[in-house]
Design a protein around this motif. Structure first.
Motif, PDB file in Angstrom:
ATOM      1  N   MET A   1      48.177  -1.812  22.936  1.00 30.41           N
ATOM      2  CA  MET A   1      49.376  -2.116  21.894  1.00 30.41           C
ATOM      3  C   MET A   1      48.831  -2.822  20.731  1.00 30.41           C
ATOM      4  N   ALA A   2      49.140  -2.194  19.557  1.00 30.65           N
ATOM      5  CA  ALA A   2      48.334  -2.679  18.362  1.00 30.65           C
ATOM      6  C   ALA A   2      49.530  -3.853  17.802  1.00 30.65           C
ATOM      7  N   GLU A   3      48.680  -4.745  17.322  1.00 35.29           N
ATOM      8  CA  GLU A   3      49.242  -6.133  16.919  1.00 35.29           C
ATOM      9  C   GLU A   3      49.916  -5.615  15.475  1.00 35.29           C
ATOM     10  N   VAL A   4      50.843  -6.502  15.328  1.00 26.78           N
ATOM     11  CA  VAL A   4      51.592  -6.562  13.985  1.00 26.78           C
ATOM     12  C   VAL A   4      51.246  -7.723  13.198  1.00 26.78           C
ATOM     13  N   ALA A   5      50.841  -7.182  11.957  1.00 29.18           N
ATOM     14  CA  ALA A   5      50.247  -8.118  10.917  1.00 29.18           C
ATOM     15  C   ALA A   5      51.522  -8.870  10.574  1.00 29.18           C
ATOM     16  N   VAL A   6      51.550  -9.845  10.216  1.00 25.58           N
ATOM     17  CA  VAL A   6      52.502 -10.879   9.663  1.00 25.58           C
ATOM     18  C   VAL A   6      51.899 -11.759   8.490  1.00 25.58           C
ATOM     19  N   VAL A   7      52.904 -12.129   7.722  1.00 25.65           N
ATOM     20  CA  VAL A   7      52.221 -12.835   6.596  1.00 25.65           C
ATOM     21  C   VAL A   7      52.516 -14.550   7.025  1.00 25.65           C
ATOM     22  N   LYS A   8      51.362 -15.235   7.088  1.00 28.76           N
ATOM     23  CA  LYS A   8      51.242 -16.342   7.426  1.00 28.76           C
ATOM     24  C   LYS A   8      50.626 -17.329   6.318  1.00 28.76           C
ATOM     25  N   ARG A   9      51.061 -18.848   6.286  1.00 23.00           N
ATOM     26  CA  ARG A   9      50.805 -19.505   5.130  1.00 23.00           C
ATOM     27  C   ARG A   9      49.878 -20.504   5.713  1.00 23.00           C
ATOM     28  N   MET A  10      48.679 -20.659   5.318  1.00 25.52           N
ATOM     29  CA  MET A  10      47.871 -21.509   5.588  1.00 25.52           C
ATOM     30  C   MET A  10      47.346 -22.635   5.038  1.00 25.52           C
ATOM     31  N   TYR A  11      47.154 -23.767   5.801  1.00 23.52           N
ATOM     32  CA  TYR A  11      46.716 -25.096   4.944  1.00 23.52           C
ATOM     33  C   TYR A  11      45.294 -25.190   4.969  1.00 23.52           C
ATOM     34  N   VAL A  12      44.500 -25.459   4.010  1.00 21.74           N
ATOM     35  CA  VAL A  12      43.173 -25.455   3.852  1.00 21.74           C
ATOM     36  C   VAL A  12      42.778 -26.772   3.169  1.00 21.74           C
ATOM     37  N   GLY A  13      42.219 -27.551   3.955  1.00 23.68           N
ATOM     38  CA  GLY A  13      41.866 -28.935   3.265  1.00 23.68           C
ATOM     39  C   GLY A  13      40.232 -29.271   3.536  1.00 23.68           C
ATOM     40  N   GLY A  14      40.065 -30.221   2.964  1.00 21.79           N
ATOM     41  CA  GLY A  14      38.613 -30.701   2.798  1.00 21.79           C
ATOM     42  C   GLY A  14      37.735 -30.471   1.944  1.00 21.79           C
ATOM     43  N   PHE A  15      38.276 -29.843   0.921  1.00 23.21           N
ATOM     44  CA  PHE A  15      37.418 -29.685  -0.341  1.00 23.21           C
ATOM     45  C   PHE A  15      36.752 -30.774  -0.981  1.00 23.21           C
ATOM     46  N   ALA A  16      35.391 -30.960  -1.208  1.00 23.98           N
ATOM     47  CA  ALA A  16      34.615 -31.941  -1.708  1.00 23.98           C
ATOM     48  C   ALA A  16      34.433 -31.789  -3.195  1.00 23.98           C
TER      49      ALA A  16
ATOM     50  N   GLY B   1      42.183 -10.868   6.167  1.00 22.80           N
ATOM     51  CA  GLY B   1      43.369 -10.182   6.134  1.00 22.80           C
ATOM     52  C   GLY B   1      43.512 -10.137   4.655  1.00 22.80           C
ATOM     53  N   SER B   2      44.692  -9.548   4.062  1.00 25.34           N
ATOM     54  CA  SER B   2      45.048  -9.314   2.725  1.00 25.34           C
ATOM     55  C   SER B   2      45.546 -10.499   2.302  1.00 25.34           C
ATOM     56  N   VAL B   3      44.930 -11.088   1.130  1.00 25.40           N
ATOM     57  CA  VAL B   3      45.522 -12.532   0.614  1.00 25.40           C
ATOM     58  C   VAL B   3      46.604 -12.295  -0.210  1.00 25.40           C
ATOM     59  N   GLU B   4      47.832 -12.698   0.172  1.00 33.89           N
ATOM     60  CA  GLU B   4      49.130 -12.452  -0.664  1.00 33.89           C
ATOM     61  C   GLU B   4      49.077 -13.679  -1.975  1.00 33.89           C
TER      62      GLU B   4
ATOM     63  N   PHE C   1      42.905 -29.949  -1.272  1.00 34.46           N
ATOM     64  CA  PHE C   1      43.357 -28.884  -0.398  1.00 34.46           C
ATOM     65  C   PHE C   1      44.193 -27.768  -1.202  1.00 34.46           C
ATOM     66  N   GLY C   2      44.576 -26.756  -0.481  1.00 37.05           N
ATOM     67  CA  GLY C   2      45.125 -25.723  -0.731  1.00 37.05           C
ATOM     68  C   GLY C   2      45.858 -24.879   0.114  1.00 37.05           C
ATOM     69  N   TYR C   3      46.712 -23.844  -0.066  1.00 41.37           N
ATOM     70  CA  TYR C   3      47.540 -23.033   0.782  1.00 41.37           C
ATOM     71  C   TYR C   3      47.016 -21.663   0.441  1.00 41.37           C
ATOM     72  N   VAL C   4      46.941 -20.930   1.332  1.00 43.86           N
ATOM     73  CA  VAL C   4      46.599 -19.518   1.312  1.00 43.86           C
ATOM     74  C   VAL C   4      47.702 -18.839   2.242  1.00 43.86           C
ATOM     75  N   SER C   5      48.295 -17.705   1.699  1.00 41.92           N
ATOM     76  CA  SER C   5      49.053 -16.798   2.481  1.00 41.92           C
ATOM     77  C   SER C   5      48.232 -15.540   2.728  1.00 41.92           C
ATOM     78  N   LEU C   6      48.290 -15.149   4.218  1.00 40.94           N
ATOM     79  CA  LEU C   6      47.556 -14.078   4.313  1.00 40.94           C
ATOM     80  C   LEU C   6      48.522 -13.169   5.278  1.00 40.94           C
ATOM     81  N   GLU C   7      48.304 -12.001   5.138  1.00 41.20           N
ATOM     82  CA  GLU C   7      48.874 -11.000   6.044  1.00 41.20           C
ATOM     83  C   GLU C   7      47.794 -10.688   7.088  1.00 41.20           C
ATOM     84  N   ILE C   8      48.225 -11.308   8.216  1.00 38.92           N
ATOM     85  CA  ILE C   8      47.163 -11.313   9.329  1.00 38.92           C
ATOM     86  C   ILE C   8      48.002 -11.114  10.628  1.00 38.92           C
ATOM     87  N   THR C   9      47.048 -10.573  11.695  1.00 35.45           N
ATOM     88  CA  THR C   9      47.595 -10.445  12.994  1.00 35.45           C
ATOM     89  C   THR C   9      47.254 -11.778  13.677  1.00 35.45           C
TER      90      THR C   9
END
Length: 177
Positions: free
Chosen positions: A1-16, A32-35, A51-59
């Protein structure tokens, strides 16, 4: 069964050091494709806050792999922290506004319609006659609660076979005893 890709918002922290949106977009493209990419600036507008936020279309499996690969990884002199983030405030606000404008469709049963709506002045007794607050004395087994509304006394059978009469107008927690 194929997984469905959904848009997830990710927190990315720790930038020096300062990171651009293009660099962050390139970093997450393999998973995944970056929204959308957003990196908040400092209060005075000079530089980033680390820090920043990245929205990805990802399984879901790609998401777990992305978190596993990038959490703790060294990048540009900093150690990255990757987590699933809350929904963007602006996106949540627009979603809530559209939900508020749509009429709420609530399934209505006959019993709730008789009790909840203002067009009915009471509830029905056993013989289907209307029990109102003014005519409550005519009906056996009914009492008036502290707000003046008619409520039905009910009988519960205990495990020992004795009957327990519960009058919700007098004490609402009789069942717990």
């Amino acid at each position: 069964m194929a997984e469905v890709a959904v848009v997830k918002r990710m927190y990315v922290g720790g930038f020096a050091q300062p990171v651009t949106t293009d660099e962050l977009r390139k970093r997450f493209t393999p998973f995944g494709s970056v929204e959308d990419v957003s990196i908040p600036a400092t209060a005075n507008g000079v530089g980033t806050r680390g820090f920043g936020y990245v929205s990805l279309e990802i399984t879901p499996t790609q998401l777990q792999r992305c978190i596993k690969v990038y959490t703790g990884a060294k990048w540009k002199g900093g150690e990255l922290r990757i987590e699933e983030a809350k929904e963007d405030f602006r996106a949540r606000l627009s979603r809530e506004q559209t939900e508020a404008t749509e009429p709420a469709v609530k399934p209505v049963s006959r019993q709730s319609r008789c009790i909840d709506t203002a067009e009915y002045a009471g509830v029905h007794a056993q013989d289907m006659s209307m029990v109102t607050a003014t005519a409550i004395e005519r009906f056996e087994g009914w009492s008036r609660n502290k707000y003046g509304r008619p409520v039905l006394k009910h009988t519960l059978m205990r495990s020992n076979g004795k009957a327990l009469v519960c009058d919700p107008a007098k004490n609402k927690h009789t069942v717990d005893r």
